[in-house]
Design a protein around this motif. Structure first.
Motif, PDB file in Angstrom:
ATOM      1  N   CYS A 168      44.798  27.671  49.102  1.00 44.53           N
ATOM      2  CA  CYS A 168      46.375  26.834  49.193  1.00 44.53           C
ATOM      3  C   CYS A 168      47.370  28.167  50.366  1.00 44.53           C
ATOM      4  CB  CYS A 168      46.676  26.924  47.420  1.00 44.53           C
ATOM      5  SG  CYS A 168      48.617  26.533  48.167  1.00 44.53           S
ATOM      6  N   ALA A 169      47.353  27.918  50.932  1.00 45.39           N
ATOM      7  CA  ALA A 169      48.595  28.443  52.137  1.00 45.39           C
ATOM      8  C   ALA A 169      49.563  29.312  50.878  1.00 45.39           C
ATOM      9  CB  ALA A 169      49.566  27.204  53.563  1.00 45.39           C
ATOM     10  N   GLU A 170      50.573  28.153  50.020  1.00 44.07           N
ATOM     11  CA  GLU A 170      51.408  29.114  49.163  1.00 44.07           C
ATOM     12  C   GLU A 170      50.949  30.894  48.208  1.00 44.07           C
ATOM     13  OE1 GLU A 170      53.417  26.950  46.457  1.00 44.07           O
ATOM     14  OE2 GLU A 170      53.031  25.784  47.494  1.00 44.07           O
ATOM     15  N   LEU A 171      49.482  30.576  48.815  1.00 42.93           N
ATOM     16  CA  LEU A 171      49.372  32.663  48.473  1.00 42.93           C
ATOM     17  C   LEU A 171      49.058  32.991  49.435  1.00 42.93           C
ATOM     18  CD1 LEU A 171      45.770  31.598  46.651  1.00 42.93           C
ATOM     19  CD2 LEU A 171      48.624  31.291  45.449  1.00 42.93           C
ATOM     20  N   ALA A 172      49.447  33.360  50.396  1.00 45.19           N
ATOM     21  CA  ALA A 172      49.555  34.100  51.933  1.00 45.19           C
ATOM     22  C   ALA A 172      47.894  35.113  52.169  1.00 45.19           C
ATOM     23  CB  ALA A 172      50.596  34.727  51.284  1.00 45.19           C
ATOM     24  N   GLY A 173      47.069  34.172  51.669  1.00 47.23           N
ATOM     25  CA  GLY A 173      45.492  34.847  51.986  1.00 47.23           C
ATOM     26  C   GLY A 173      45.121  35.922  51.018  1.00 47.23           C
ATOM     27  N   GLU A 174      46.107  35.709  49.765  1.00 44.11           N
ATOM     28  CA  GLU A 174      45.769  36.907  48.387  1.00 44.11           C
ATOM     29  C   GLU A 174      44.288  36.320  48.227  1.00 44.11           C
ATOM     30  OE1 GLU A 174      47.201  38.967  44.746  1.00 44.11           O
ATOM     31  OE2 GLU A 174      48.290  37.018  45.381  1.00 44.11           O
ATOM     32  N   SER A 175      43.304  37.459  47.615  1.00 44.34           N
ATOM     33  CA  SER A 175      41.887  37.085  47.221  1.00 44.34           C
ATOM     34  C   SER A 175      42.020  36.859  46.232  1.00 44.34           C
ATOM     35  CB  SER A 175      41.114  38.457  47.194  1.00 44.34           C
ATOM     36  OG  SER A 175      40.016  37.979  46.957  1.00 44.34           O
ATOM     37  N   VAL A 176      41.216  35.619  46.288  1.00 47.27           N
ATOM     38  CA  VAL A 176      40.674  34.750  45.249  1.00 47.27           C
ATOM     39  C   VAL A 176      39.297  35.222  44.274  1.00 47.27           C
ATOM     40  CG1 VAL A 176      40.798  32.666  43.183  1.00 47.27           C
ATOM     41  CG2 VAL A 176      43.064  33.241  45.247  1.00 47.27           C
ATOM     42  N   ARG A 177      39.325  35.822  43.263  1.00 53.00           N
ATOM     43  CA  ARG A 177      37.263  35.897  42.731  1.00 53.00           C
ATOM     44  C   ARG A 177      37.996  34.759  41.266  1.00 53.00           C
ATOM     45  NH1 ARG A 177      36.587  42.354  42.726  1.00 53.00           N
ATOM     46  NH2 ARG A 177      37.395  42.629  45.569  1.00 53.00           N
ATOM     47  N   VAL A 178      35.979  34.351  42.072  1.00 52.13           N
ATOM     48  CA  VAL A 178      36.252  33.136  40.381  1.00 52.13           C
ATOM     49  C   VAL A 178      34.796  33.686  39.603  1.00 52.13           C
ATOM     50  CG1 VAL A 178      35.442  30.690  40.229  1.00 52.13           C
ATOM     51  CG2 VAL A 178      37.157  30.820  41.770  1.00 52.13           C
ATOM     52  N   ILE A 179      34.696  33.695  38.485  1.00 52.24           N
ATOM     53  CA  ILE A 179      34.554  33.862  37.378  1.00 52.24           C
ATOM     54  C   ILE A 179      33.666  33.140  36.755  1.00 52.24           C
ATOM     55  CG2 ILE A 179      33.779  35.926  35.454  1.00 52.24           C
ATOM     56  CD1 ILE A 179      36.075  37.623  37.441  1.00 52.24           C
ATOM     57  N   VAL A 180      32.649  32.580  36.384  1.00 51.85           N
ATOM     58  CA  VAL A 180      31.993  31.347  36.144  1.00 51.85           C
ATOM     59  C   VAL A 180      31.697  32.873  34.432  1.00 51.85           C
ATOM     60  CG1 VAL A 180      29.962  30.149  34.882  1.00 51.85           C
ATOM     61  CG2 VAL A 180      32.119  30.288  37.542  1.00 51.85           C
ATOM     62  N   VAL A 181      31.600  32.256  33.121  1.00 51.89           N
ATOM     63  CA  VAL A 181      31.069  33.484  31.692  1.00 51.89           C
ATOM     64  C   VAL A 181      30.201  32.088  31.603  1.00 51.89           C
ATOM     65  CG1 VAL A 181      31.668  34.086  30.470  1.00 51.89           C
ATOM     66  CG2 VAL A 181      33.229  34.049  32.017  1.00 51.89           C
ATOM     67  N   ALA A 212      30.403  32.236  42.961  1.00 47.94           N
ATOM     68  CA  ALA A 212      31.027  32.457  41.697  1.00 47.94           C
ATOM     69  C   ALA A 212      30.455  34.067  41.473  1.00 47.94           C
ATOM     70  CB  ALA A 212      31.453  31.535  40.980  1.00 47.94           C
ATOM     71  N   GLN A 213      31.153  34.243  41.053  1.00 48.42           N
ATOM     72  CA  GLN A 213      29.993  35.771  40.303  1.00 48.42           C
ATOM     73  C   GLN A 213      30.058  35.106  38.318  1.00 48.42           C
ATOM     74  OE1 GLN A 213      32.442  39.816  40.298  1.00 48.42           O
ATOM     75  NE2 GLN A 213      33.809  38.728  41.409  1.00 48.42           N
ATOM     76  N   ALA A 214      28.898  35.553  37.846  1.00 46.07           N
ATOM     77  CA  ALA A 214      28.596  35.114  36.638  1.00 46.07           C
ATOM     78  C   ALA A 214      28.563  36.209  35.865  1.00 46.07           C
ATOM     79  CB  ALA A 214      27.237  34.348  37.095  1.00 46.07           C
ATOM     80  N   VAL A 215      29.218  35.933  34.452  1.00 43.00           N
ATOM     81  CA  VAL A 215      28.441  37.013  33.571  1.00 43.00           C
ATOM     82  C   VAL A 215      28.452  35.967  32.188  1.00 43.00           C
ATOM     83  CG1 VAL A 215      29.930  38.459  31.639  1.00 43.00           C
ATOM     84  CG2 VAL A 215      31.256  37.953  33.618  1.00 43.00           C
ATOM     85  N   ARG A 216      27.116  36.747  32.150  1.00 40.00           N
ATOM     86  CA  ARG A 216      26.043  35.757  31.173  1.00 40.00           C
ATOM     87  C   ARG A 216      26.313  37.180  29.801  1.00 40.00           C
ATOM     88  NH1 ARG A 216      21.752  33.492  33.340  1.00 40.00           N
ATOM     89  NH2 ARG A 216      21.753  34.485  35.773  1.00 40.00           N
ATOM     90  N   LEU A 217      26.617  35.917  28.193  1.00 43.22           N
ATOM     91  CA  LEU A 217      26.471  36.037  27.189  1.00 43.22           C
ATOM     92  C   LEU A 217      26.026  35.175  25.975  1.00 43.22           C
ATOM     93  CD1 LEU A 217      30.282  36.078  25.586  1.00 43.22           C
ATOM     94  CD2 LEU A 217      29.403  35.195  27.514  1.00 43.22           C
TER      95      LEU A 217
END
Length: 223
Positions: free
Chosen positions: A28-41, A58-63
């Motif tokens: 989204c342009a309103e985020l002005a290019g800020e990094s967004v990291r996606v984490i799937v648990v 996406a990054q993954a976390v396992r438990l």
């Protein structure tokens, strides 16, 4: 950095649409290019959810907890380690709007509780839909809490103690702790999320269970 955290237990079928929607929101342009990291648990997953997460970057976390509170907390912990300033939470069976993250941030609050819209009522019928919509406030100032549409700043999240290890209502417990800590909470319907009304819901007392109760009440009235 902004983090989007998605708990998943055997969500191979729903996860692709969720991750595609999050990817759009991250651009989204309103985020002005800020990094967004996606984490799937990946919580006790036995299906292809890990492959889906990897395919979508996406990054993954396992438990092995089978506990949504622990899963959200594990994702948040990784995000905080990586320097996230804002934590956005949704669910694997949900799709967020293209401006979802930006709409949370635009509230300028420490916590944003958003509303949800049911994507498909075909499994329940019109009686359940009428009951649900009669009791639901999709408007500013609502008091609904959904893990599928929740945002919180990192500092306030930590001050409130994070998610409790609860199988259901972990989102409610966190918002209550945030309120006690003095965090400013926005009850907004601007961040939009569509979620499923599936019968095979994961949280034993969560949104799906609530719809099941409405269904049982509707059948009782009809009888």
């Amino acid at each position: 950095m902004i983090a989007v955290i998605i708990p998943a237990h055997d969500e191979e079928r729903h996860l692709p649409a969720c991750l595609r929607s999050v990817a759009r929101a991250a651009e989204c342009a309103e985020l002005a290019g800020e990094s967004v990291r996606v984490i799937v648990v990946l919580d006790a997953c036995t299906d292809g959810s890990a492959r889906v997460a990897a395919r979508h970057g996406a990054q993954a976390v396992r438990l092995q907890a089978r506990n949504v509170g622990k899963a959200r907390a594990a994702g948040a912990a990784l995000a905080l380690e990586q320097g996230a300033r804002w934590l956005s939470f949704t669910d694997a069976d949900s799709e967020v709007a293209p401006d979802w993250i930006a709409a949370q941030l635009a509230e300028a609050a420490q916590c944003v509780c958003g509303t949800v819209q049911v994507a498909d009522w075909s499994g329940y019928g019109t009686a359940v839909r009428r009951q649900y919509e009669a009791a639901y406030r999709d408007e500013p100032g609502h008091r609904h809490i959904h893990g599928a549409n929740l945002g919180v700043c990192a500092q306030s999240y930590q001050a409130a103690g994070g998610f409790a290890p609860l199988c259901s209502h972990e989102d409610v417990a966190l918002v209550e702790a945030l309120a006690v800590s003095g965090a400013r909470i926005a009850w907004s319907n601007r961040p939009r999320v569509r979620t499923s009304a599936r019968a095979d819901y994961r949280a034993p007392q969560g949104f799906g269970a609530y719809l099941d109760r409405l269904h049982a009440e509707a059948l009782g009235v009809a009888a």
